[in-house]
Motif scaffolding. Structure first.
Motif, PDB file in Angstrom:
ATOM      1  N   GLN A  65     -31.233  11.170 -55.858  1.00 18.51           N
ATOM      2  CA  GLN A  65     -32.609  10.792 -56.376  1.00 18.51           C
ATOM      3  C   GLN A  65     -32.860  11.999 -57.592  1.00 18.51           C
ATOM      4  O   GLN A  65     -33.639  11.946 -58.252  1.00 18.51           O
ATOM      5  CB  GLN A  65     -33.694  11.255 -55.449  1.00 18.51           C
ATOM      6  CG  GLN A  65     -33.574   9.959 -54.550  1.00 18.51           C
ATOM      7  CD  GLN A  65     -34.798  10.112 -53.429  1.00 18.51           C
ATOM      8  OE1 GLN A  65     -35.860  10.511 -53.788  1.00 18.51           O
ATOM      9  NE2 GLN A  65     -34.666   9.803 -52.180  1.00 18.51           N
ATOM     10  N   VAL A  66     -31.994  13.149 -57.694  1.00 16.51           N
ATOM     11  CA  VAL A  66     -32.354  14.166 -58.728  1.00 16.51           C
ATOM     12  C   VAL A  66     -31.201  13.823 -59.689  1.00 16.51           C
ATOM     13  O   VAL A  66     -30.227  14.684 -59.906  1.00 16.51           O
ATOM     14  CB  VAL A  66     -32.239  15.757 -57.900  1.00 16.51           C
ATOM     15  CG1 VAL A  66     -32.591  16.821 -58.954  1.00 16.51           C
ATOM     16  CG2 VAL A  66     -33.011  15.795 -56.829  1.00 16.51           C
ATOM     17  N   THR A  67     -31.335  12.736 -60.481  1.00 21.42           N
ATOM     18  CA  THR A  67     -30.587  12.577 -61.597  1.00 21.42           C
ATOM     19  C   THR A  67     -31.034  13.187 -62.757  1.00 21.42           C
ATOM     20  O   THR A  67     -32.220  13.686 -62.909  1.00 21.42           O
ATOM     21  CB  THR A  67     -30.746  10.910 -61.548  1.00 21.42           C
ATOM     22  OG1 THR A  67     -32.092  10.593 -61.941  1.00 21.42           O
ATOM     23  CG2 THR A  67     -30.283  10.145 -60.627  1.00 21.42           C
ATOM     24  N   PRO A  68     -30.183  13.067 -63.710  1.00 21.09           N
ATOM     25  CA  PRO A  68     -30.535  13.658 -65.063  1.00 21.09           C
ATOM     26  C   PRO A  68     -31.937  13.030 -65.614  1.00 21.09           C
ATOM     27  O   PRO A  68     -32.770  13.731 -66.079  1.00 21.09           O
ATOM     28  CB  PRO A  68     -29.393  13.425 -65.966  1.00 21.09           C
ATOM     29  CG  PRO A  68     -28.099  13.230 -65.035  1.00 21.09           C
ATOM     30  CD  PRO A  68     -28.878  12.721 -63.911  1.00 21.09           C
ATOM     31  N   GLU A  69     -31.944  11.813 -65.265  1.00 17.74           N
ATOM     32  CA  GLU A  69     -33.263  10.962 -65.935  1.00 17.74           C
ATOM     33  C   GLU A  69     -34.386  11.551 -65.224  1.00 17.74           C
ATOM     34  O   GLU A  69     -35.675  11.796 -65.591  1.00 17.74           O
ATOM     35  CB  GLU A  69     -32.798   9.458 -65.616  1.00 17.74           C
ATOM     36  CG  GLU A  69     -31.765   9.005 -66.479  1.00 17.74           C
ATOM     37  CD  GLU A  69     -30.525   8.874 -65.889  1.00 17.74           C
ATOM     38  OE1 GLU A  69     -29.479   9.034 -66.700  1.00 17.74           O
ATOM     39  OE2 GLU A  69     -30.399   9.414 -64.798  1.00 17.74           O
ATOM     40  N   ALA A  70     -34.429  11.626 -63.833  1.00 15.15           N
ATOM     41  CA  ALA A  70     -35.565  12.353 -63.141  1.00 15.15           C
ATOM     42  C   ALA A  70     -35.822  13.631 -63.462  1.00 15.15           C
ATOM     43  O   ALA A  70     -36.948  13.891 -63.791  1.00 15.15           O
ATOM     44  CB  ALA A  70     -35.036  11.994 -61.523  1.00 15.15           C
ATOM     45  N   VAL A  71     -34.768  14.510 -63.757  1.00 17.23           N
ATOM     46  CA  VAL A  71     -35.113  15.807 -64.241  1.00 17.23           C
ATOM     47  C   VAL A  71     -35.546  15.824 -65.399  1.00 17.23           C
ATOM     48  O   VAL A  71     -36.733  16.623 -65.751  1.00 17.23           O
ATOM     49  CB  VAL A  71     -33.825  16.702 -64.136  1.00 17.23           C
ATOM     50  CG1 VAL A  71     -34.032  18.156 -64.749  1.00 17.23           C
ATOM     51  CG2 VAL A  71     -33.505  16.765 -62.716  1.00 17.23           C
ATOM     52  N   ALA A  72     -35.158  14.891 -66.473  1.00 19.26           N
ATOM     53  CA  ALA A  72     -35.715  14.893 -67.808  1.00 19.26           C
ATOM     54  C   ALA A  72     -37.302  14.432 -67.857  1.00 19.26           C
ATOM     55  O   ALA A  72     -38.084  14.979 -68.228  1.00 19.26           O
ATOM     56  CB  ALA A  72     -35.172  13.835 -68.867  1.00 19.26           C
TER      57      ALA A  72
END
Length: 105
Positions: free
Chosen positions: A39-46
């Protein structure tokens, strides 16, 4: 489904250089690492840092440590010495990541 803030599952370490920050996210328990990876993907962090307008978010995996390192570009208003913001760097941004939530059944 239950929403859980990352600070209940992990801790963070950070560093900043120029206009780039890196934030390491380290799971407290090995069994929580898979949930973080999912769930803590680069897209989610962005998306979570959208107000800082990162130009790029990269994630480096450290599975033997139960950790991942995120590198966010162009989020420090030009860098610590150029920024007029009051401490929008380092520890403040690592806690912003820890405030992000994940879902667990």
């Amino acid at each position: 489904m239950q929403e859980i803030p990352l600070y209940d599952l992990a801790h963070a370490r950070t560093g900043d250089k120029g206009n780039r920050i890196n934030i390491s996210l380290v799971a407290y328990r090995p069994e929580d690492f898979a949930l973080l990876v999912e769930q803590v993907t680069p897209e989610a962090v962005a998306r979570h840092f959208a107000h800082r307008q990162p130009s790029q978010v990269l994630r480096y995996m450290l599975p033997k440590l139960g950790a991942m390192n995120f590198v966010l570009d162009d989020v420090l208003d030009g860098g610590v010495n150029d920024s007029l913001n009051l401490d929008a760097h380092g520890k403040a941004l690592s806690f912003h990541l820890l405030a992000m939530t994940v879902r667990r059944a």
